[in-house]
Design an enzyme around this catalytic site. Structure first.
Site, PDB file in Angstrom:
ATOM      1  CE  LYS A   1      -1.936   2.287   3.926  1.00 33.49           C
ATOM      2  NZ  LYS A   1      -2.108   3.692   3.580  1.00 33.49           N
ATOM      3  CG  ASN A   2       2.539   2.607   3.545  1.00 31.00           C
ATOM      4  OD1 ASN A   2       1.446   3.155   3.436  1.00 31.00           O
ATOM      5  ND2 ASN A   2       2.966   2.096   4.684  1.00 31.00           N
TER       6      ASN A   2
ATOM      7  NE  ARG B   1      -0.840  11.021  10.344  1.00 36.86           N
ATOM      8  CZ  ARG B   1      -1.283   9.972   9.654  1.00 36.86           C
ATOM      9  NH1 ARG B   1      -0.441   9.082   9.194  1.00 36.86           N
ATOM     10  NH2 ARG B   1      -2.571   9.825   9.406  1.00 36.86           N
TER      11      ARG B   1
ATOM     12  CB  ILE C   1       1.875  18.644   4.969  1.00 33.56           C
ATOM     13  CG1 ILE C   1       1.036  19.925   4.960  1.00 33.56           C
ATOM     14  CG2 ILE C   1       1.003  17.423   5.164  1.00 33.56           C
ATOM     15  CD1 ILE C   1       0.077  20.019   3.783  1.00 33.56           C
TER      16      ILE C   1
ATOM     17  CB  CYS D   1      -5.166   6.665  10.753  1.00 35.07           C
ATOM     18  SG  CYS D   1      -5.714   5.189   9.877  1.00 35.07           S
TER      19      CYS D   1
ATOM     20  NE  ARG E   1      -7.049   4.825   5.204  1.00 34.44           N
ATOM     21  CZ  ARG E   1      -5.986   5.031   5.988  1.00 34.44           C
ATOM     22  NH1 ARG E   1      -6.025   4.702   7.267  1.00 34.44           N
ATOM     23  NH2 ARG E   1      -4.895   5.572   5.494  1.00 34.44           N
TER      24      ARG E   1
ATOM     25  CG  ASP F   1       2.667   1.856   9.382  1.00 32.00           C
ATOM     26  OD1 ASP F   1       2.235   2.719  10.162  1.00 32.00           O
ATOM     27  OD2 ASP F   1       2.723   2.019   8.149  1.00 32.00           O
TER      28      ASP F   1
END
Length: 419
Positions: A20-21, A118, A120, A113, A394, A302
């Site tokens: 996914k990442n 977080r 930017i 999430c 997700r 993660d």
């Protein structure tokens, strides 16, 4: 919801899904490419669906062919609607690509999430250093960059997203861009490999210095997405939690060294060959030394929740220290409903192993926290009902399918009581 009836040992073989990442920045990178791109081993996730909707809004045509995603790029728009931006955190990586391709972009702050702040700012600061003019107004980002110019950009911290955003933007720069203190994650290396397959000149990914020679016209390509190291970590921890003998085809241990080291310390026999990873877990686990999350090659944030879930019945106490996100213990309260003994103080959580876990109704708080509840449920006695599994969707293609393939008593059912 997902309903799991435990305990049950796991056994069998599983093919690890695409990452996914990695997939999300690769899809953003297709904005830079003229022509058709085919991504093999592309996972079918709700986050990927959101990225596809963003591409389609920008003018691309996307469709699936037997597990591969085909993208025909044709930019007709440089704006991303707020509802798509809020759908996932990684949507911000489209900023660098759109600005590089169009010379302008308009979008909102991203969602994802709720794991604590977080910001930017690293993304925006880096893009400004390359020549972008960015205005923040009413939650919108208005970006103009008629001409991006390569230069050295030093990141204050090795942010994966900022590194990827700058790599994409740098492809459209005049001259050479050097990203110093870059993130070293395998997904960054995968993005470099993809960009080079499309005609870019990028080097250094996997180290703390990434160099991009800009100004080259990029074309589509056929590319295979790397295996998902966090999904692999999840299934390894599931086997550690429930016990059993599993083989993960396609998993690469070099991407998971800190996780497999912790599982070996806990008492699992983890071995790797050129095709995958095998985990044999027969005895009750032991507590392990302190688990401190850190940027790659440190222990991945993660994987913190799923390892914690695997150690709930271990002998002794394990200390977890979360150094990436300040609000990443939201799953702890749900695990305690199942009988877990966990104390949290700030960024530190202490897990003291218990003899037994019991099934309970629990609620997903975020993507990896939701996976952790399923890992714990495999070792719990009785039925666990995991609700709000949209978070799990997700990042996992079909968690129930995979757990059932390994012998778990798991099913996906309609949640009729809104719990």
């Amino acid at each position: 919801m997902i309903v799991i009836d435990g305990p049950a040992e796991l056994s069998g073989e599983l093919k690890v899904q695409g990452a996914k990442n990695s997939t999300l920045p690769l899809l953003a990178a297709t904005v830079l490419c003229r022509g058709q791109t085919v991504l093999h081993n592309c996972p079918r996730l709700s986050d990927v669906d959101t990225a596809v909707r963003i591409l389609e809004h920008l003018g691309s045509r996307c469709h699936w062919e037997e597990g591969s995603l085909v993208v025909d790029n044709s930019m007709t728009c440089c704006q991303v609607p707020p509802d798509l931006m809020r759908g996932m955190r990684s949507s911000i990586v489209f900023l660098g690509a759109i600005v590089s391709r169009c010379g302008e972009a308009e979008l909102t702050f991203p969602g994802g999430c709720e794991l604590g702040p977080r910001p930017i700012d690293l993304h925006l600061s880096g893009l400004r250093q390359l020549g972008a003019e960015i205005r923040e107004e009413g939650g919108f980002l208005h970006c103009r960059a008629p001409a991006l110019v390569g230069r050295e950009v030093v990141l204050r911290m090795p942010s994966v997203g900022a590194t990827e955003n700058l790599m994409l933007a740098a492809c459209g720069c005049v001259g050479t861009t050097v990203i110093t203190n870059a993130a070293r994650e395998p997904e960054v290396v995968d993005l470099q490999s993809f960009l080079n397959a499309c005609g870019a000149r990028v080097s250094g990914a996997g180290s703390s210095c990434v160099t991009v020679q800009g100004g080259r016209t990029l074309h589509g390509c056929t590319y295979r997405v790397m295996p998902d190291r966090i999904a692999a970590a999840t299934y390894l921890c599931a086997a550690a939690s429930a016990g059993g003998d599993i083989y993960l085809r396609g998993a690469e241990e070099r991407h998971l060294a800190t996780v497999t080291a912790a599982l070996r310390e806990a008492g699992c026999a983890v071995t790797a060959d050129g095709a995958g990873i095998r985990a044999v877990c027969r005895e009750r686990l032991r507590a392990v030394g302190p688990v401190q999350t850190a940027p790659y090659p440190g222990f991945p944030t993660d994987a913190q929740a799923v390892l914690m879930a695997a150690l709930l019945r271990s002998r002794g106490a394990t200390v977890f220290e979360e150094n990436i996100f300040e609000n990443r213990y939201r799953h702890v309260g749900e695990l305690t409903r199942m009988g877990a003994k966990i104390r949290v103080s700030g960024r530190v959580a202490v897990v003291t192993g218990v003899e037994r876990l019991h099934g309970a109704p629990v609620r997903c708080t975020d993507l990896r926290g939701g996976a952790a509840l399923c890992v714990a449920a495999l070792a719990a006695e009785g039925e666990t009902r995991v609700s709000q599994i949209c978070h799990i969707d997700r990042g996992y293609e079909d968690l129930v399918r995979d757990l059932r393939a390994l012998g778990a008593d798991a099913e996906r059912v309609e949640n009729t009581d809104n719990s």
